[in-house]
Motif scaffolding. Structure first.
Motif, PDB file in Angstrom:
ATOM      1  N   ARG A 136       2.263   6.813  -6.762  1.00 24.60           N
ATOM      2  CA  ARG A 136       1.258   7.705  -7.311  1.00 24.60           C
ATOM      3  C   ARG A 136       1.786   9.137  -7.316  1.00 24.60           C
ATOM      4  O   ARG A 136       1.574   9.902  -8.232  1.00 24.60           O
ATOM      5  CB  ARG A 136      -0.040   7.611  -6.503  1.00 24.60           C
ATOM      6  CG  ARG A 136      -1.210   8.286  -7.247  1.00 24.60           C
ATOM      7  CD  ARG A 136      -2.540   8.055  -6.554  1.00 24.60           C
ATOM      8  NE  ARG A 136      -2.817   6.631  -6.337  1.00 24.60           N
ATOM      9  CZ  ARG A 136      -3.203   6.133  -5.168  1.00 24.60           C
ATOM     10  NH1 ARG A 136      -3.318   6.924  -4.124  1.00 24.60           N
ATOM     11  NH2 ARG A 136      -3.468   4.848  -5.046  1.00 24.60           N
ATOM     12  N   GLU A 137       2.496   9.485  -6.248  1.00 27.75           N
ATOM     13  CA  GLU A 137       3.062  10.825  -6.171  1.00 27.75           C
ATOM     14  C   GLU A 137       4.211  11.001  -7.146  1.00 27.75           C
ATOM     15  O   GLU A 137       4.351  12.026  -7.786  1.00 27.75           O
ATOM     16  CB  GLU A 137       3.593  11.083  -4.759  1.00 27.75           C
ATOM     17  CG  GLU A 137       2.617  11.819  -3.873  1.00 27.75           C
ATOM     18  CD  GLU A 137       3.139  11.830  -2.452  1.00 27.75           C
ATOM     19  OE1 GLU A 137       4.331  12.161  -2.273  1.00 27.75           O
ATOM     20  OE2 GLU A 137       2.380  11.474  -1.532  1.00 27.75           O
ATOM     21  N   PHE A 175       0.833  -1.205   0.000  1.00 25.89           N
ATOM     22  CA  PHE A 175       0.000   0.000   0.000  1.00 25.89           C
ATOM     23  C   PHE A 175       0.864   1.249   0.000  1.00 25.89           C
ATOM     24  O   PHE A 175       0.605   2.193  -0.735  1.00 25.89           O
ATOM     25  CB  PHE A 175      -0.972   0.000   1.189  1.00 25.89           C
ATOM     26  CG  PHE A 175      -2.242  -0.718   0.877  1.00 25.89           C
ATOM     27  CD1 PHE A 175      -3.107  -0.210  -0.097  1.00 25.89           C
ATOM     28  CD2 PHE A 175      -2.567  -1.920   1.503  1.00 25.89           C
ATOM     29  CE1 PHE A 175      -4.269  -0.874  -0.419  1.00 25.89           C
ATOM     30  CE2 PHE A 175      -3.730  -2.598   1.185  1.00 25.89           C
ATOM     31  CZ  PHE A 175      -4.576  -2.085   0.220  1.00 25.89           C
ATOM     32  N   SER A 176       1.912   1.237   0.837  1.00 30.89           N
ATOM     33  CA  SER A 176       2.680   2.483   0.876  1.00 30.89           C
ATOM     34  C   SER A 176       3.482   2.663  -0.424  1.00 30.89           C
ATOM     35  O   SER A 176       3.675   3.793  -0.860  1.00 30.89           O
ATOM     36  CB  SER A 176       3.547   2.584   2.128  1.00 30.89           C
ATOM     37  OG  SER A 176       4.325   1.462   2.277  1.00 30.89           O
ATOM     38  N   LYS A 221       9.164   3.896  -8.399  1.00 33.54           N
ATOM     39  CA  LYS A 221       9.018   2.461  -8.675  1.00 33.54           C
ATOM     40  C   LYS A 221      10.309   1.905  -9.273  1.00 33.54           C
ATOM     41  O   LYS A 221      10.768   0.830  -8.906  1.00 33.54           O
ATOM     42  CB  LYS A 221       7.853   2.231  -9.633  1.00 33.54           C
ATOM     43  CG  LYS A 221       7.532   0.766  -9.816  1.00 33.54           C
ATOM     44  CD  LYS A 221       6.354   0.564 -10.730  1.00 33.54           C
ATOM     45  CE  LYS A 221       5.050   0.603  -9.968  1.00 33.54           C
ATOM     46  NZ  LYS A 221       3.876   0.472 -10.846  1.00 33.54           N
ATOM     47  N   LYS A 262       2.399   1.854  -3.369  1.00 37.74           N
ATOM     48  CA  LYS A 262       1.400   2.405  -4.290  1.00 37.74           C
ATOM     49  C   LYS A 262       1.249   3.902  -4.069  1.00 37.74           C
ATOM     50  O   LYS A 262       1.189   4.687  -5.006  1.00 37.74           O
ATOM     51  CB  LYS A 262       0.052   1.721  -4.053  1.00 37.74           C
ATOM     52  CG  LYS A 262      -0.264   0.681  -5.099  1.00 37.74           C
ATOM     53  CD  LYS A 262      -1.713   0.244  -4.939  1.00 37.74           C
ATOM     54  CE  LYS A 262      -2.074  -0.858  -5.897  1.00 37.74           C
ATOM     55  NZ  LYS A 262      -3.202  -1.647  -5.404  1.00 37.74           N
ATOM     56  N   GLU A 263       1.166   4.251  -2.804  1.00 39.49           N
ATOM     57  CA  GLU A 263       0.982   5.663  -2.442  1.00 39.49           C
ATOM     58  C   GLU A 263       2.143   6.516  -2.959  1.00 39.49           C
ATOM     59  O   GLU A 263       1.942   7.538  -3.614  1.00 39.49           O
ATOM     60  CB  GLU A 263       0.886   5.743  -0.910  1.00 39.49           C
ATOM     61  CG  GLU A 263       0.289   7.027  -0.390  1.00 39.49           C
ATOM     62  CD  GLU A 263      -1.089   7.272  -0.965  1.00 39.49           C
ATOM     63  OE1 GLU A 263      -1.350   8.423  -1.329  1.00 39.49           O
ATOM     64  OE2 GLU A 263      -1.892   6.306  -1.065  1.00 39.49           O
ATOM     65  N   ILE A 264       3.366   6.030  -2.687  1.00 32.92           N
ATOM     66  CA  ILE A 264       4.548   6.806  -3.076  1.00 32.92           C
ATOM     67  C   ILE A 264       4.643   6.908  -4.602  1.00 32.92           C
ATOM     68  O   ILE A 264       4.955   7.960  -5.148  1.00 32.92           O
ATOM     69  CB  ILE A 264       5.838   6.160  -2.526  1.00 32.92           C
ATOM     70  CG1 ILE A 264       5.772   6.089  -0.997  1.00 32.92           C
ATOM     71  CG2 ILE A 264       7.049   6.948  -2.940  1.00 32.92           C
ATOM     72  CD1 ILE A 264       6.801   5.166  -0.389  1.00 32.92           C
TER      73      ILE A 264
END
Lengths: 285, 263, 231, 285
Positions: C60-61, C53-54, C66, C56-58
């Protein structure tokens, strides 16, 4: 001075994954000369070079340095690698330190010489290569051509007898190429160091090299002076190389257009003389 | 560079649906671990080894060499379990005195160790069957079909690619250092290794930046979407997987009823 | 994310993922009984899910993260394949994830560690699939936290940088080995003396290889750290 | 068909660290042609390319695509990058997947086309580039030249209007270079895609390119057809480049040896015709 400093006898090399890289190479590299090894990508040039200084060990066959088979003991290899300096293609993979001075000293320091001698050698090498002004620069700020020179200096500082360079001109712009080759030529003549290069750049070979080996799929298919080798036009083309452009022009002029020329011409200056001669002869008729 | 990877791409079972291979390997692996029977472990080693060598085409000597890879861990681990420290010598089959106590092997501990030894080898050959016949790209496709989180599979995909480009770089750096006597003494070896690691780090950081630019130019916005490959799919393999394992399970149950769960 | 922070992040990652320990420290395929294989796996799942989850969060920003994370994974795998001079065997596991925890949170490191372990099992035959949970727990969950805590503690006590790095790497390494020993002892309690005796046996045996290795990896980490800060 | 597909107007680019890379570039790239950008290392070629598709944003000045200034909105950029395909120098920095097939499909899938269309395009691109046989191989087992082709296929599958390639021939052997250039020429003529390349390899320019820009230190110093550009011999040499070897020979023959030749000759076939002509004329006298 015409003996072979490096020799291979029926050298075979097979990688751990089973790929056969060298299939029976027997060559002799003349002391004090500049030798070129030509060959398409994947012909085995780099693999052969790494056999020269014992980084790779032949699967069968021998490598001889100064007439003696390589001693693969720890001590023997250390001695050998000091005497055969190796410069790799991508300078980014062989500059180890943050500063130019430190980097050039890497090999010398590993030789465990007194500090004073180390400094002398590093300074010397920088001077020979003409990079003294870069001394205190961080390596990552250098241009590609400068990095290449620093890499060469790092090897030269170890005062090798043979300097082996893998594709030294790759990635350099035209002036960079001719400057580098002139510098190598100078190292060879003034310091008496044997120079071996591998290259794709066919046009530089007749200009700067004394002797040429041509590799193809792990085999040595041609050898001789540039003149001799580039006369074997069919073979050269069969193995995915080409003639020097000037040589190609001379060939066409001679065989297709009935110019009465020598077909072993490969450089601009030779071509010029030949065409001038031809003109004079033609005039006389 | 990494031989397992190379054999996987050349396997004759390569075109087979990776899901089938995954199911077969995991089922057999589970049965082998659950059963913990000497005979079953040996059977699994033969089945998986046979499939890999005869059907897949991995050279037998290589398969054997691979079986030796975990041997240090296996021997140390098994030895540790077999050894017992006791107050009285009678409990042990063979023992030496040590600081007022006895160190040695007992009957039960030896049998237990042998079982463990073979079970581990059986399990390992299931793992090898999978990894020697299923290239990573295919396995990742199977992971995707299994509904593993997308980010996770994407990360694996990228890591897998980077492994090879970084290995190549590491190899070149190592050779370059070696040529300049970077590994001629213990001290210089440490220094060279540290330099190599930091060079690799900087290189991989730069490469990730360059790759980001290149991906951006192809429309990357945070997700990596690609087309799936098509594979040969037959129900035959699922049936075989179930059949083989059902046989093994039946055999275990039969064994237990005969020996009353003793062996 | 500003450039400087990204570099810092990368630097952290590298220390974080510094691979440690001989391959012998991966519990091999099939060694753990089913109950323990499943339990350790289950224990890791929350960490992994939180990590995903984290990430994904990072991402997205900042989509480039990635690639940085993946590169770090590749880097740590490659380092683990290198041989440490004079110590038999190669180093093989990512600890020190604690440093990355500063920027990403420790769970992100668990995900990367899990991926590296999976590749080690599949490509190098180090570790295994059924023992993935146990290995992830010791090497990608516990080890990193120990390293991180040590580093922070030494820094707080105004210790020198090199000491902080050295102790963090070494203790992270040692704690991983302690956890691995606990895992093995739980699965294989001794006939006489049970868990305690078994733990003593495993710790005793592995100490022979682990203590020198932990020290040499501590030194190596300091050297790498110095080389990096010079660049 | 002679309008400009890409234009820059007084394009300046300054890096975040203050390095000035482009100093007022105003060029127009003709639709459907093959354009070369020549320049020494560090002249600013790659920086300019990254301005073309909006990866970099000009510090001042403009980039126009099909006559319209670039729209730097998220949507605009996505559209632009689909139309301007970019192939980078090092394929290892461009290929992210171990599967050749999946890597090529990446850009197409991002375009959100129906799956069938995606597959068609990927297959098509592989065929055009001649790499269908590599489909099942892992990326890391490919040779440098093969990786390069996969990188090109991945961009071509997006069916761009312009294909921009940074040093496409760097690191390839002679046959690799001519095969690649012929392939690009074919893509350009049969698919009508505008091709832009940057290169050091001066000898290939007169052979394969319609138009040339020459950069030096972030400025555009020369432009024209290869013939026009290589007639500016002084400028070419001043900025660390050289003439094509054949051009150099012709120049020497003309000015030093009194051959009555046209000095805009740069390829072997042109030289041959010129020398034949000259011979005929000479004979007549």
């Amino acid at each position: 001075m015409n003996e072979n400093i490096l020799e291979t006898k029926d050298l075979h090399y097979i990688y751990a994954d089973g790929a056969v890289a060298l299939k029976g190479i027997s060559i002799g590299i003349k002391k004090g000369k500049c030798t070129a090894v030509l060959g398409a990508n994947g012909a085995g040039k780099s693999t052969m070079f790494l056999n020269f200084n014992g980084i790779y060990r032949p699967s069968s066959g021998q490598v001889l340095f100064n007439g003696k088979p390589i001693d693969y003991s720890r001590k023997g290899l250390k001695e050998l690698r000091r005497k055969i300096g190796m410069v790799f293609q991508d300078p980014d993979n062989q500059l180890f330190s943050a500063s130019v001075f430190q980097d050039i000293s890497f090999g010398v320091v590993n030789m465990k010489l007194p500090e004073k001698e180390c400094r002398r050698r590093v300074d010397n090498a920088m001077e020979q290569i003409g990079i003294t002004h870069l001394r205190d620069k961080p390596t990552h700020s250098l241009s590609f051509g400068q990095k290449k020179r620093v890499a060469i200096a790092g090897v030269l500082a170890m005062e090798p007898e043979v300097l082996v360079l893998d594709e030294p001109t790759a990635g350099l712009d035209p002036i960079g190429v001719s400057e580098l080759m002139k510098m190598l030529r100078q190292i060879q003549t003034t310091l008496g160091i044997t120079v071996v290069i591998s290259t794709h750049d066919i046009d530089i070979v007749p200009l700067y090299c004394d002797y040429v080996f041509v590799m193809y799929h792990g085999m040595m298919v041609l050898e001789g002076t540039p003149k001799q080798v580039f006369t074997q036009k069919e073979t050269i083309r069969d193995i995915n190389l080409r003639l020097p452009r000037i040589g190609h022009l001379m060939e066409i002029l001679k065989y297709k257009d009935d110019f009465d020329l020598d077909d072993s011409i490969n450089t601009i200056s030779e071509a010029r003389i030949a065409l001038k001669d031809w003109k004079a002869r033609y005039l006389k008729r | 560079m990494i031989s397992i990877d190379k054999y996987a791409y050349n396997s004759r079972l390569r075109r087979r649906d990776p899901m089938q291979k995954l199911v077969f390997a995991m089922m057999t692996l589970s049965v082998c671990i659950w059963a913990e029977k000497i005979i079953i472990s040996i059977a699994v080693i033969f089945i998986m080894g046979g499939m890999t060598v005869l059907k897949g085409g991995t050279p037998f000597p290589f398969f054997l060499r691979l079986l030796l890879v975990p041997m240090i861990f296996l021997l140390v681990g098994v030895f540790t379990i077999a050894v017992n420290i006791c107050e009285n010598q009678e409990m042990l089959l063979w023992a030496i005195p040590f600081a007022g106590k006895w160190i040695g092997f007992s009957d039960a501990s030896l049998v237990k160790s042998l079982k463990l030894f073979l079970r581990a080898l059986g399990a390992v050959s299931c793992l090898y069957f999978l990894s020697l016949n299923t290239p990573m790209v295919d396995l990742l496709a199977a992971f995707r079909r299994l509904g593993m989180p997308k980010v996770f599979v994407e990360l694996m995909e990228l890591v897998y690619r980077f492994i090879f480009s970084l290995m190549e770089t590491a190899d070149t750096i190592y050779n370059a250092q070696n040529c300049r006597l970077g590994y001629s003494s213990l001290c210089s070896s440490y220094r060279s290794l540290a330099i190599m690691a930091s060079m690799l780090f900087i290189k991989s950081y730069k490469q990730s930046k360059a790759l980001y630019t290149a991906l951006e130019a192809r429309g990357y916005e945070g997700e990596i979407n690609v087309l799936e490959e098509a594979y040969e799919s037959h129900w035959g393999w699922y049936i075989m997987a179930v059949a083989v394992n059902a046989l093994l399970v039946l055999f275990v149950i039969a064994l237990k009823s005969i020996t009353g769960g003793l062996s | 994310m500003p450039k400087k922070q990204q570099l810092a992040l990368g630097l952290a990652l590298m220390i974080v993922l510094m691979p440690k320990t001989v391959s012998a420290m991966h519990i091999m395929e099939g060694f753990l009984p089913p109950i323990w294989a499943i339990s350790w796996g289950a224990l890791c799942i929350p960490f992994i899910i939180m990590g995903l989850f984290s990430i994904k969060e990072i991402v997205r920003e900042n989509p480039s993260v990635k690639l940085i994370l993946a590169m770090a994974g590749g880097f740590s795998f490659v380092l683990s394949a290198l041989k440490i001079p004079s110590v038999t065997g190669s180093c093989s596991h990512p600890t020190g994830v604690g440093f990355g925890a500063i920027l990403f949170g420790p769970t992100v490191m668990s995900v990367i560690g899990l991926i590296v372990l999976l590749f080690q099992a599949m490509l190098l035959a180090h570790g295994g699939l059924t023992t993935l949970g146990a290995n992830t727990f010791s090497m990608a969950v516990i080890g990193p936290v120990a390293a991180f805590a040590t580093y922070k503690l030494v820094k707080k006590a105004n210790g020198p940088q090199w000491l902080a790095v050295f102790l963090a790497a070494m203790l992270g390494d040692l704690l991983t080995y302690v956890v691995t020993s606990i895992q093995l002892a739980l699965a294989f309690p001794a006939e006489v003396g049970g868990f305690g005796a078994s733990l003593a046996k495993f710790m005793g045996i592995f100490a022979v290889t682990q203590i020198p290795l932990a020290i040499s990896e501590g030194i190596l980490t300091v050297l790498i750290f110095n080389a990096l800060s010079a660049h």
